[in-house]
Design a protein around this motif. Structure first.
Motif, PDB file in Angstrom:
ATOM      1  N   CYS A  13       0.968  -1.178   0.141  1.00  0.00           N
ATOM      2  CA  CYS A  13      -0.057  -0.059  -0.011  1.00  0.00           C
ATOM      3  C   CYS A  13       1.099   1.232  -0.023  1.00  0.00           C
ATOM      4  O   CYS A  13       1.937   1.067   0.410  1.00  0.00           O
ATOM      5  CB  CYS A  13      -0.841  -0.102   1.124  1.00  0.00           C
ATOM      6  N   THR A  14       0.192   2.371  -0.374  1.00  0.00           N
ATOM      7  CA  THR A  14       1.063   3.683  -0.527  1.00  0.00           C
ATOM      8  C   THR A  14       0.276   4.664   0.368  1.00  0.00           C
ATOM      9  O   THR A  14      -0.928   4.650  -0.168  1.00  0.00           O
ATOM     10  CB  THR A  14       1.595   4.098  -2.019  1.00  0.00           C
ATOM     11  N   ILE A  15       0.847   5.130   1.363  1.00  0.00           N
ATOM     12  CA  ILE A  15      -0.019   6.097   2.145  1.00  0.00           C
ATOM     13  C   ILE A  15       0.723   7.542   1.923  1.00  0.00           C
ATOM     14  O   ILE A  15       1.797   7.533   1.821  1.00  0.00           O
ATOM     15  CB  ILE A  15      -0.020   5.692   3.634  1.00  0.00           C
ATOM     16  N   GLY A  16      -0.099   8.525   2.364  1.00  0.00           N
ATOM     17  CA  GLY A  16       0.402   9.928   2.660  1.00  0.00           C
ATOM     18  C   GLY A  16       1.012  10.156   4.101  1.00  0.00           C
ATOM     19  O   GLY A  16       0.506   9.294   4.953  1.00  0.00           O
ATOM     20  N   SER A  17       2.121  10.914   4.003  1.00  0.00           N
ATOM     21  CA  SER A  17       2.742  11.313   5.538  1.00  0.00           C
ATOM     22  C   SER A  17       3.099  12.540   5.421  1.00  0.00           C
ATOM     23  O   SER A  17       3.263  13.383   4.229  1.00  0.00           O
ATOM     24  CB  SER A  17       3.621  10.187   5.645  1.00  0.00           C
ATOM     25  N   PRO A  18       3.529  13.294   6.444  1.00  0.00           N
ATOM     26  CA  PRO A  18       4.047  14.723   6.441  1.00  0.00           C
ATOM     27  C   PRO A  18       5.348  14.894   5.504  1.00  0.00           C
ATOM     28  O   PRO A  18       5.831  15.797   5.355  1.00  0.00           O
ATOM     29  CB  PRO A  18       4.284  15.157   7.866  1.00  0.00           C
ATOM     30  N   VAL A  19       6.133  13.396   5.534  1.00  0.00           N
ATOM     31  CA  VAL A  19       7.294  13.480   4.519  1.00  0.00           C
ATOM     32  C   VAL A  19       6.945  13.031   3.136  1.00  0.00           C
ATOM     33  O   VAL A  19       7.908  12.421   2.508  1.00  0.00           O
ATOM     34  CB  VAL A  19       8.508  12.784   5.203  1.00  0.00           C
ATOM     35  N   GLY A  20       5.706  13.003   2.536  1.00  0.00           N
ATOM     36  CA  GLY A  20       5.665  12.476   1.462  1.00  0.00           C
ATOM     37  C   GLY A  20       5.016  11.077   1.411  1.00  0.00           C
ATOM     38  O   GLY A  20       4.678  10.463   2.543  1.00  0.00           O
ATOM     39  N   ALA A  21       4.909  10.521   0.157  1.00  0.00           N
ATOM     40  CA  ALA A  21       4.162   9.213  -0.043  1.00  0.00           C
ATOM     41  C   ALA A  21       5.085   8.153   0.619  1.00  0.00           C
ATOM     42  O   ALA A  21       6.418   8.218   0.570  1.00  0.00           O
ATOM     43  CB  ALA A  21       3.846   8.959  -1.260  1.00  0.00           C
ATOM     44  N   LEU A  22       4.491   7.083   1.247  1.00  0.00           N
ATOM     45  CA  LEU A  22       5.249   6.089   1.944  1.00  0.00           C
ATOM     46  C   LEU A  22       4.527   4.597   1.362  1.00  0.00           C
ATOM     47  O   LEU A  22       3.617   4.697   1.290  1.00  0.00           O
ATOM     48  CB  LEU A  22       5.263   5.857   3.317  1.00  0.00           C
ATOM     49  N   THR A  23       5.553   3.744   0.744  1.00  0.00           N
ATOM     50  CA  THR A  23       5.210   2.560   0.128  1.00  0.00           C
ATOM     51  C   THR A  23       5.459   1.408   1.212  1.00  0.00           C
ATOM     52  O   THR A  23       6.797   1.502   1.609  1.00  0.00           O
ATOM     53  CB  THR A  23       5.476   2.402  -1.145  1.00  0.00           C
ATOM     54  N   LEU A  24       4.451   0.810   1.576  1.00  0.00           N
ATOM     55  CA  LEU A  24       4.885  -0.244   2.785  1.00  0.00           C
ATOM     56  C   LEU A  24       4.661  -1.655   1.931  1.00  0.00           C
ATOM     57  O   LEU A  24       3.693  -1.695   1.213  1.00  0.00           O
ATOM     58  CB  LEU A  24       4.113  -0.176   3.981  1.00  0.00           C
ATOM     59  N   ARG A  25       5.446  -2.629   2.367  1.00  0.00           N
ATOM     60  CA  ARG A  25       5.046  -3.986   1.710  1.00  0.00           C
ATOM     61  C   ARG A  25       5.308  -5.028   2.965  1.00  0.00           C
ATOM     62  O   ARG A  25       6.038  -4.754   3.937  1.00  0.00           O
ATOM     63  CB  ARG A  25       6.355  -4.236   0.791  1.00  0.00           C
ATOM     64  N   SER A  26       4.494  -5.873   2.718  1.00  0.00           N
ATOM     65  CA  SER A  26       4.491  -7.090   3.872  1.00  0.00           C
ATOM     66  C   SER A  26       4.466  -8.349   2.962  1.00  0.00           C
ATOM     67  O   SER A  26       3.783  -8.453   2.107  1.00  0.00           O
ATOM     68  CB  SER A  26       3.003  -6.872   4.722  1.00  0.00           C
ATOM     69  N   ASN A  27       4.845  -9.409   3.883  1.00  0.00           N
ATOM     70  CA  ASN A  27       4.920 -10.759   3.367  1.00  0.00           C
ATOM     71  C   ASN A  27       3.540 -11.406   3.938  1.00  0.00           C
ATOM     72  O   ASN A  27       3.611 -12.687   3.705  1.00  0.00           O
ATOM     73  CB  ASN A  27       6.073 -11.369   3.464  1.00  0.00           C
ATOM     74  N   GLY A  28       2.682 -10.769   4.696  1.00  0.00           N
ATOM     75  CA  GLY A  28       1.747 -11.253   5.274  1.00  0.00           C
ATOM     76  C   GLY A  28       1.778 -11.511   6.661  1.00  0.00           C
ATOM     77  O   GLY A  28       0.619 -11.491   7.578  1.00  0.00           O
ATOM     78  N   THR A  29       2.879 -11.694   7.254  1.00  0.00           N
ATOM     79  CA  THR A  29       3.271 -11.811   8.640  1.00  0.00           C
ATOM     80  C   THR A  29       4.205 -10.835   9.038  1.00  0.00           C
ATOM     81  O   THR A  29       4.446 -10.732  10.313  1.00  0.00           O
ATOM     82  CB  THR A  29       3.829 -13.442   8.761  1.00  0.00           C
ATOM     83  N   HIS A  30       4.849 -10.336   8.326  1.00  0.00           N
ATOM     84  CA  HIS A  30       5.952  -9.365   8.751  1.00  0.00           C
ATOM     85  C   HIS A  30       6.052  -8.102   7.688  1.00  0.00           C
ATOM     86  O   HIS A  30       5.739  -8.262   6.618  1.00  0.00           O
ATOM     87  CB  HIS A  30       7.388  -9.832   8.538  1.00  0.00           C
ATOM     88  N   LEU A  31       6.370  -7.007   8.216  1.00  0.00           N
ATOM     89  CA  LEU A  31       6.614  -5.566   7.371  1.00  0.00           C
ATOM     90  C   LEU A  31       8.033  -5.904   6.900  1.00  0.00           C
ATOM     91  O   LEU A  31       8.834  -6.321   7.465  1.00  0.00           O
ATOM     92  CB  LEU A  31       6.401  -4.371   8.315  1.00  0.00           C
ATOM     93  N   THR A  32       8.056  -5.688   5.615  1.00  0.00           N
ATOM     94  CA  THR A  32       9.604  -6.171   4.855  1.00  0.00           C
ATOM     95  C   THR A  32      10.174  -5.011   4.352  1.00  0.00           C
ATOM     96  O   THR A  32      11.072  -4.914   4.190  1.00  0.00           O
ATOM     97  CB  THR A  32       9.338  -7.080   3.590  1.00  0.00           C
ATOM     98  N   GLN A  33       9.151  -3.938   3.897  1.00  0.00           N
ATOM     99  CA  GLN A  33       9.779  -2.740   3.402  1.00  0.00           C
ATOM    100  C   GLN A  33       8.539  -1.571   3.775  1.00  0.00           C
ATOM    101  O   GLN A  33       7.556  -1.770   3.989  1.00  0.00           O
ATOM    102  CB  GLN A  33       9.694  -2.713   1.994  1.00  0.00           C
ATOM    103  N   LEU A  34       9.395  -0.336   3.687  1.00  0.00           N
ATOM    104  CA  LEU A  34       8.833   1.199   4.150  1.00  0.00           C
ATOM    105  C   LEU A  34       9.629   1.698   3.321  1.00  0.00           C
ATOM    106  O   LEU A  34      10.910   2.217   3.846  1.00  0.00           O
ATOM    107  CB  LEU A  34       8.816   1.331   5.712  1.00  0.00           C
ATOM    108  N   HIS A  35       9.446   2.529   2.193  1.00  0.00           N
ATOM    109  CA  HIS A  35      10.427   3.439   1.364  1.00  0.00           C
ATOM    110  C   HIS A  35       9.530   4.575   1.219  1.00  0.00           C
ATOM    111  O   HIS A  35       8.378   4.764   0.958  1.00  0.00           O
ATOM    112  CB  HIS A  35      10.471   2.776  -0.058  1.00  0.00           C
ATOM    113  N   PHE A  36      10.459   5.800   0.927  1.00  0.00           N
ATOM    114  CA  PHE A  36       9.841   7.084   0.675  1.00  0.00           C
ATOM    115  C   PHE A  36       9.670   6.996  -0.770  1.00  0.00           C
ATOM    116  O   PHE A  36      10.750   6.524  -1.516  1.00  0.00           O
ATOM    117  CB  PHE A  36      10.745   7.975   1.010  1.00  0.00           C
ATOM    118  N   THR A  37       8.276   7.455  -1.092  1.00  0.00           N
ATOM    119  CA  THR A  37       8.113   7.236  -2.781  1.00  0.00           C
ATOM    120  C   THR A  37       7.610   8.771  -3.187  1.00  0.00           C
ATOM    121  O   THR A  37       7.078   8.730  -4.178  1.00  0.00           O
ATOM    122  CB  THR A  37       6.995   6.196  -2.955  1.00  0.00           C
ATOM    123  N   GLY A  38       7.929   9.657  -2.625  1.00  0.00           N
ATOM    124  CA  GLY A  38       7.716  11.044  -3.165  1.00  0.00           C
ATOM    125  C   GLY A  38       6.470  11.571  -3.432  1.00  0.00           C
ATOM    126  O   GLY A  38       5.438  11.395  -2.318  1.00  0.00           O
TER     127      GLY A  38
END
Length: 169
Positions: A13-38
């Motif tokens: 999913c990609t959400i908004g934040s005070p530092v821009g868009a953030l893309t999060l990835r999960s493998n279903g049991t753990h968070l695997t990535q959280l990147h700044f996607t501007g």
């Protein structure tokens, strides 16, 4: 946005934040990535289908609202054994505080590895939750941040403000 490989499901999913868009990835049991996607378009994607993403977004919202200073999420950042040691040590840096690459290297038992620590810090796949923004240069300057130094400044200033309000407000 669910992609299925032979044994792994990836939720995004990609959400908004005070530092821009953030893309999060999960493998279903753990968070695997959280990147700044501007300026990426916001996309709730698999948010409603994945409790890890749901928890991560709730905790990020609370963090940005100044209501949370630590994250309690199952993480699976991958990486080498050395990188995982660095990333675990990053999670021990207290909220609204900073540490130099050299101090971090000494703390993980590799006092001559500040450059390797910097490289591992730069490869951190779970920004903010694994607070690589709290690492500074030897002279205290804000250097090297995958999300950009401007975002690093915003994150550190927000944390400092919340801490001041809690301590003196």
């Amino acid at each position: 946005m669910t992609s299925q490989t032979s044994a792994t499901t990836t939720h995004t999913c990609t959400i908004g934040s005070p530092v821009g868009a953030l893309t999060l990835r999960s493998n279903g049991t753990h968070l695997t990535q959280l990147h700044f996607t501007g300026d990426a378009p916001l996309d709730r994607g698999d948010l409603n289908d994945d409790p890890v993403l749901t928890a991560a977004v709730e905790q990020l919202d609370a963090y940005f609202a100044g209501e949370r200073t630590e994250f309690d999420l199952p993480l699976d950042p991958g990486g080498t054994a050395f990188q995982r040691r660095v990333w675990a040590a990053l999670r021990e840096i207290p909220y609204a505080e900073t540490e130099t690459y050299g101090e971090l290297a000494r703390r993980i038992g590799s006092p001559t590895a500040s450059r390797a620590v910097g490289a591992a810090n730069g490869q951190n796949p779970i920004a903010i939750v694994v607070p690589c923004h709290r690492v500074v240069g030897a002279n205290g300057k804000l250097v090297g941040f995958g999300g950009g130094v401007d975002r690093k400044v915003v994150l550190l200033e927000r944390e400092a403000k919340v801490r001041l309000e809690r301590d003196f407000g």
